[in-house]
Scaffold this active site. Structure first.
Site, mmCIF file in Angstrom:
data_model
loop_
_atom_site.group_PDB
_atom_site.id
_atom_site.type_symbol
_atom_site.label_atom_id
_atom_site.label_comp_id
_atom_site.label_asym_id
_atom_site.label_seq_id
_atom_site.Cartn_x
_atom_site.Cartn_y
_atom_site.Cartn_z
ATOM 1 N N LYS A 257 -9.395 15.068 77.799
ATOM 2 C CA LYS A 257 -10.320 15.163 76.670
ATOM 3 C C LYS A 257 -10.734 13.775 76.182
ATOM 4 O O LYS A 257 -10.225 12.752 76.639
ATOM 5 C CB LYS A 257 -9.677 15.968 75.535
ATOM 6 C CG LYS A 257 -9.386 17.414 75.903
ATOM 7 C CD LYS A 257 -10.647 18.160 76.333
ATOM 8 C CE LYS A 257 -10.452 19.655 76.480
ATOM 9 N NZ LYS A 257 -9.567 20.028 77.592
ATOM 10 N N ILE A 258 -11.639 13.738 75.205
ATOM 11 C CA ILE A 258 -12.202 12.463 74.746
ATOM 12 C C ILE A 258 -11.122 11.562 74.153
ATOM 13 O O ILE A 258 -11.162 10.345 74.308
ATOM 14 C CB ILE A 258 -13.369 12.689 73.761
ATOM 15 C CG1 ILE A 258 -14.081 11.365 73.464
ATOM 16 C CG2 ILE A 258 -12.915 13.392 72.502
ATOM 17 C CD1 ILE A 258 -15.397 11.543 72.737
#
Length: 422
Positions: A257-258
């Site tokens: 994920k980011i």
């Protein structure tokens, strides 16, 4: 086109080595915070970093409460339980999603019902949701029931696909009309939001309602502009973060994920009682006591460890820079797409996406598969969308509408390297 694309990506990442789809970036206080946790010996689910991480995430997202969990699937499981999903119920969701969305529904003893998505967002379509409920929904004293199955429809669960916000204005209008609780799967959408009309107390696009072209063909729903839209808010608008529109929302901090905690998730809510229940259920429903081990219901060992929260806090400090870098990367893909006649998924004008994974929209299934074979053979990782959920054996029996857009998108969309690059 395939060869040009591979060369373009290698130019972005400045390497001849293998280029993954999305890898984490550790350039801040990660080692310092992790060493601090190790030195403290509080590496498990008790420790100050968990509380600080929750507070900072809540502040960033504009939510009143955030409750950290071991992963996003656990967060979604608890959020659905707190929304009132019970064994024998149904939850309306989308077929274009990662399997964890549907698994969390199944953990509650409920079943998913699949409704089509909008091509412009890859998220649950308000028009399709309204059509399904008009045809199959029946209002009763204790909720909405599915006339076909006879089961209660307990919640609506949209997913902000690849970090692109759903049409929340339209979805909220439909859910409100049927008194249907909404839980948002914002696992991929940390840093994404919709410009919010403070004067109307609703998302900026809501005044227009569910548009007649909410399901345009893919050919007209992708952009080949040179850069992402930059919607300019006025005095009546403010950005509202994905995961804060529904009764509850969830985020994921998986390694891809980011930002990452290694593994982790979080529940967002503005409801004091739901937040209290979420924390109670995720810590084995243990009652506070100096020494007794008393539990008042069946709970879950879902609390995020302090070690993971420390990593997440260091990552969160870099999130604004990560989002801006990913938006610049998206602009480069959009420019390349315009020059090469390839569709690239772009945010609507009223949304601000984190562009977690950039997506190309190709001509058909044959071109998609040829592109995937070539790109991966050249060491540039690319992936299709997930298999549509009702195509998986365990969800094949579930009710769905025609899923016309879902099938077209699954045949044409590919995700391409999207790691942060400065």
């Amino acid at each position: 086109m395939f060869e040009r694309f591979v060369g373009f990506v290698r130019e972005i990442y400045q390497t001849d080595a293998f280029i993954p789809l999305h890898e984490p970036r550790f350039g801040g206080n990660e080692k310092r915070y992790l060493n601090d946790v190790i030195d403290s010996t509080f590496v498990s689910s008790v420790g100050p970093y968990v509380t600080e991480f929750e507070n900072k995430i809540a502040e960033y997202c504009g939510a009143k409460h955030a409750v950290a969990t071991v992963n996003g699937t656990a967060a979604l499981h608890i959020a659905l339980l707190l929304a009132g999903v019970r064994p024998g119920d149904e939850v309306i969701t989308q077929a274009v999603t990662f399997v964890a969305t549907c698994n969390a529904i199944h953990y509650c003893g409920a079943e998913p019902v699949f409704v089509d998505v909008d091509c412009a967002t890859l998220g649950l379509s308000p028009a399709a949701l309204a059509a399904f409920l008009e045809q199959h929904g029946e209002r009763r004293a204790d909720g909405v029931y599915n006339k076909t199955s006879g089961k209660r429809i307990a919640a609506c669960l949209p997913m902000h696909t690849l970090g692109h916000p759903c049409d929340m204005a339209g979805l909220l209008a439909v859910c409100d009309a049927y008194d249907l609780p909404m839980v948002e799967d914002a696992a991929e959408a940390l840093g994404s939001g919709i410009f919010y009309d403070a004067g109307r107390n609703q998302p900026a696009a809501a005044a227009a309602g569910v548009s007649d072209n909410s399901n345009p063909p893919p050919e007209t729903s992708v952009s080949v502009n040179s850069e992402p839209h930059l919607f300019q808010p006025n005095e009546l608008t403010k950005p509202k973060h994905c995961g804060t529109f529904g009764k509850l929302g969830v985020l994921s901090f998986n390694g891809n994920k980011i930002i990452t905690t290694g593994g982790g998730g979080i529940i967002l809510t503005d409801d004091d009682d739901l937040a209290r229940q979420a924390k109670h259920l995720t810590t084995t429903a243990k009652l506070a006591h100096a020494w007794k081990f008393e539990h008042d219901q069946i709970g879950f060992n879902y609390r995020m460890p302090n070690l993971n929260a420390a990593l997440g806090l260091a990552q969160l400090e870099q999130l604004p820079a990560f989002v801006e870098a990913k938006r610049k990367l998206a602009a480069r893909y959009l420019t390349w797409g315009a020059a090469n006649g390839v569709g690239v998924l772009q945010e609507p004008e009223t949304a601000r996406a984190n562009y977690w994974l950039n997506a190309l929209i190709l001509d058909d299934l044959a071109q998609r598969d040829a592109f995937l074979a070539y790109s991966n053979a050249q060491g540039v990782m690319a992936r299709p969308l997930w298999e549509l959920m009702p195509d998986l054996a365990m969800y094949r029996h579930c009710q769905c509408d025609g899923l016309e857009n879902s099938h077209r998108l699954a045949d044409r969309v590919v995700n391409v390297p999207s790691s942060v690059v400065f």
